[in-house]
Write an enzyme that holds these catalytic residues in place. Structure first.
Site, PDB file in Angstrom:
ATOM      1  N   LYS A 125       0.237  -1.413  -0.125  1.00  0.00           N
ATOM      2  CA  LYS A 125      -0.447  -0.220  -0.172  1.00  0.00           C
ATOM      3  C   LYS A 125       0.862   1.463   0.520  1.00  0.00           C
ATOM      4  CE  LYS A 125      -4.284  -1.878   2.143  1.00  0.00           C
ATOM      5  NZ  LYS A 125      -3.456  -3.015   2.473  1.00  0.00           N
ATOM      6  N   GLU A 209      -3.121   7.305   6.944  1.00  0.00           N
ATOM      7  CA  GLU A 209      -3.572   8.325   5.619  1.00  0.00           C
ATOM      8  C   GLU A 209      -5.142   8.780   7.143  1.00  0.00           C
ATOM      9  OE1 GLU A 209      -6.281   5.528   3.510  1.00  0.00           O
ATOM     10  OE2 GLU A 209      -4.049   5.556   2.086  1.00  0.00           O
ATOM     11  N   HIS A 244     -15.113  -2.803   7.472  1.00  0.00           N
ATOM     12  CA  HIS A 244     -13.860  -2.615   6.729  1.00  0.00           C
ATOM     13  C   HIS A 244     -13.887  -3.704   5.927  1.00  0.00           C
ATOM     14  CE1 HIS A 244     -12.022   1.324   8.466  1.00  0.00           C
ATOM     15  NE2 HIS A 244     -11.522   0.252   9.650  1.00  0.00           N
ATOM     16  N   ARG A 300      -5.590  -8.867  -8.075  1.00  0.00           N
ATOM     17  CA  ARG A 300      -6.064 -10.524  -7.845  1.00  0.00           C
ATOM     18  C   ARG A 300      -7.074  -9.908  -8.444  1.00  0.00           C
ATOM     19  NH1 ARG A 300      -9.537  -9.891  -3.861  1.00  0.00           N
ATOM     20  NH2 ARG A 300      -8.936  -8.558  -1.349  1.00  0.00           N
TER      21      ARG A 300
END
Length: 669
Positions: A125, A209, A244, A300
């Site tokens: 990430k 973030e 999430h 993927r």
């Protein structure tokens, strides 16, 4: 620099390095394309559906994923034994492992997916965000650096400004992710997220973030080939999430207009083009309703890929395989069109009324509606299969397609309502409540919607009414009649030539007991509930269902009887009742509330209180890792933690006593 991968080329034998519904999904398309398929399985999956559907199957290790589905050497050995030429990784497990992709290449196998270098570039990430920044793709403000000490992470979080999102750099599926709203919460969140990430991915690196309030989750499907062609297949919206983890996904996004759709798809193509991407992948964005920001790329196939297939008419697994053959993409960007609306619900073995605790055990009943009229079901289980605590709890996906979003939601809800799975607890009633919520219908939602509306989405079970009580008696009578082999008039609710008799039935539902009296003999049978009486008859339907007619009104009833446990589905919903044994023997053993026991098999990963501690109700005592997710066990009431009977690292079985809390003394005079 990693070694060059095996060339994309035509192959005849495909090994699927996965399990469950995605393995079955890949096998289905591979077989249609004339390929020979090979399944791999752990000891826990010896009789699993994907094993029986493949042409060949190879045992690759014990139940624990790290010893089987995550064991690269064992998977490659299975490929060698079966003459495999290519490997499809599915999603999860090794699907985003650069090491696995490289190992396949070095073994001369075609890896159905991107190269190891592409996975490295986009799989991290933090690294992918740096790449996207150079490519001009919009980013959420955040820290994606290599430094991982707590002081650096705390300083960066303060610089970004709370709330922030702490998440695993190598992760996905909501694991290793925490929302932190103040500096005081940061340290514990980092420790917990790192531990979960290490267990799930073997990598505990974190990034931080800015947390976008009222966020929406938008993602774009992309596919590239080895000839430099790259296309996007429109977007999906996955805003309905819990912890999430996506729950409901749909395509196209009901939030974006045509201009925004083109902009986000163009950004996705730019992101994938930055690494000359080959294979199927997904570019994920977060939106505040006005702008979209890049989150990550999943290198993927996604769980939710069927909704894209339904609105485009494209089989994404077929495209993956054709790209792996070395072919060019079947269509250009201009030839890909959007038609209608599709929506998907993930059916999990979990209990929404117990904080979505995973449910394990043997599936005693599996009934799903026929796949027709825009309804599709991708399943990895069937009746008789066992749900193991070692793997993800997803059982199936129910997907609906229709010309409009409203019609697709209605079709999906009907598909869920017509699904009966017993032996384990599922989230199907929760999914139906979610789909019928007015805010979901109106699309006035964000990623925090489920948590805010959880009490409304998980109401207490409705009490059975006259219809359900009559249906319960009718179901028992029909089961009894089915055991009689020779036709007889006595089968008709105890028919007798003269006189009337009564038979009393008692049913427990929650804390309430209901009584129904069957009056039978000469004349029509009646059911008596209080001062109400109903003349009734039944007629056979399909397996597991019958028609009940009360005073001339016919109702369809779905029923499952397991000993004295009854499951009924009527037009009013689903009902679990216990038929009280008329001959006694209904005493139940109760476990004291002071005992903290393992709700499922798992591993103790943290002790959060010490013996002798005075605890408030709900105080955290310890954390278990169950099905790759952490579950915190809490004090059931205010009291003293008198005993801790486990240590960090202990592997415990369901029902094992872990701690004892004694109630606080009542000092009220």
């Amino acid at each position: 620099m990693m070694a060059a991968p095996a060339l994309y080329r035509k192959f005849r034998t495909l090994l699927i390095a996965n399990r469950g519904e995605i393995a079955c999904r890949v096998i289905r398309t591979a077989r249609a394309m004339g390929l020979r398929t090979v399944a791999v399985y752990s000891e826990a999956d010896a009789g699993a559906l994907h094993v029986t559907e493949a042409d060949e199957a190879v045992l690759i290790g014990p139940a624990r994923a790290r010893d089987s589905y995550l064991n690269i050497a064992n998977v490659l050995e299975a490929a060698k034994k079966t003459g495999t030429e290519a490997i499809h990784p599915g999603y999860g497990f090794l699907s985003e492992s650069a090491e696995f992709a490289q190992a396949c290449a070095e073994a001369g196998l075609v890896f159905v997916g991107p190269t190891a270098d592409m996975i490295v570039a986009m799989g991290s990430k933090s690294g992918s965000k740096q790449l996207m920044e150079k490519a001009g793709v919009p980013l959420v403000p955040g820290f994606h650096g290599e430094a991982q000490d707590e002081a650096t992470l705390a300083a960066e979080a303060a610089k970004i400004g709370f709330p922030v999102l702490v998440k695993a750099s190598a992760g996905g599926g909501g694991r290793g992710m925490r929302v932190v709203r103040s500096a005081g919460e940061l340290s514990d969140a980092i420790v917990s997220a790192k531990r979960e990430a290490k267990a799930a991915f073997g990598d505990d690196r974190m990034l931080i973030e800015k947390y976008v309030d009222n966020p929406r989750h938008i993602e774009v499907q992309v596919v590239g080939d080895s000839h430099g062609n790259l296309v996007s297949l429109f977007e999906r919206e996955c805003t309905l999430q819990r912890r999430h983890q996506k729950v409901i996904e749909e395509a196209p996004s009901p939030t974006l207009n045509a201009e925004q759709r083109e902009a986000v798809c163009a950004a996705a193509r730019k992101a994938a083009g930055a690494v000359n991407y080959v294979g199927a992948g997904t570019i994920e964005f977060v939106s505040d309703g006005c702008e979209v920001f890049f989150i990550e790329m999943n290198t993927r196939l996604q769980v939710e890929h069927p909704v894209t297939e339904l609105i485009t008419g494209i089989d994404l697994v077929e495209w993956q395989l054709r790209v792996a053959f070395g072919e060019t993409l079947p269509l250009t960007q201009d030839q890909i069109t959007l038609n209608g609306h599709a929506i998907e619900a993930r059916v999990y073995a979990e209990n929404p009324h117990k904080n979505f605790m995973p449910s394990v055990g043997r599936i005693t009943t599996w009934r799903t509606p026929a796949e027709s009229h825009g309804l599709r079901i991708d399943a990895g289980y069937r009746e008789g299969d066992s749900v193991s605590p070692n793997y993800d709890a997803m059982l199936a996906k129910v997907i609906a397609f229709a010309p409009t979003r409203e019609a697709a939601i209605d079709r999906l809800n009907r598909g869920l309502e017509d699904t009966d799975i017993r032996g384990i607890v599922t989230n199907i009633p929760f999914l139906s409540a979610l789909l019928t919520h007015p805010h979901v219908r109106a699309n006035t939602i964000d990623t925090g919607f489920i948590e805010r509306e959880l009490s409304a989405l998980t109401p207490a079970a409705a009490a059975p009414g006259d219809l359900e009580l009559c249906a319960a008696v009718a179901a028992i009578l029909r089961a009894e009649q089915a055991q009689v082999t020779a036709p007889s008039p006595w089968q008709t609710a105890g028919w007798m030539p003269v006189g009337r008799r009564h038979r009393v039935f008692k049913f427990r539902h929650g804390d309430s007991v209901y009584q129904v009296t069957l009056a039978y003999g000469s004349g029509p049978a009646q059911l008596l509930i209080g001062d109400r009486g109903f003349v009734f008859t039944t007629s056979a339907g399909e397996t597991g269902q019958f028609d009940l007619t009360r005073d001339g009104a016919r109702s369809r009833v779905h029923a499952v009887i397991e000993g004295h446990e009854l499951y009924l589905r009527t037009r009013h919903g689903r009902f679990d009742m216990h038929w009280v044994d008329p001959f006694g023997g209904d005493d139940e053993e109760h476990v004291g509330d002071d005992r903290i026991v393992a709700p499922l098999p798992g591993t103790v990963v943290a002790l959060l209180a010490e013996e002798g501690a005075h605890l408030e109700k709900g105080a955290a005592i310890l954390t278990l890792e169950v099905m790759k997710m952490e579950q915190t066990l809490r004090a059931p009431f205010a009291g003293v933690l008198t005993s801790l009977r486990c240590r960090v690292g202990d592997i415990v079985q369901e029902g094992v006593e872990l701690a004892i809390v004694e109630p606080a003394e009542d000092k009220t005079p």
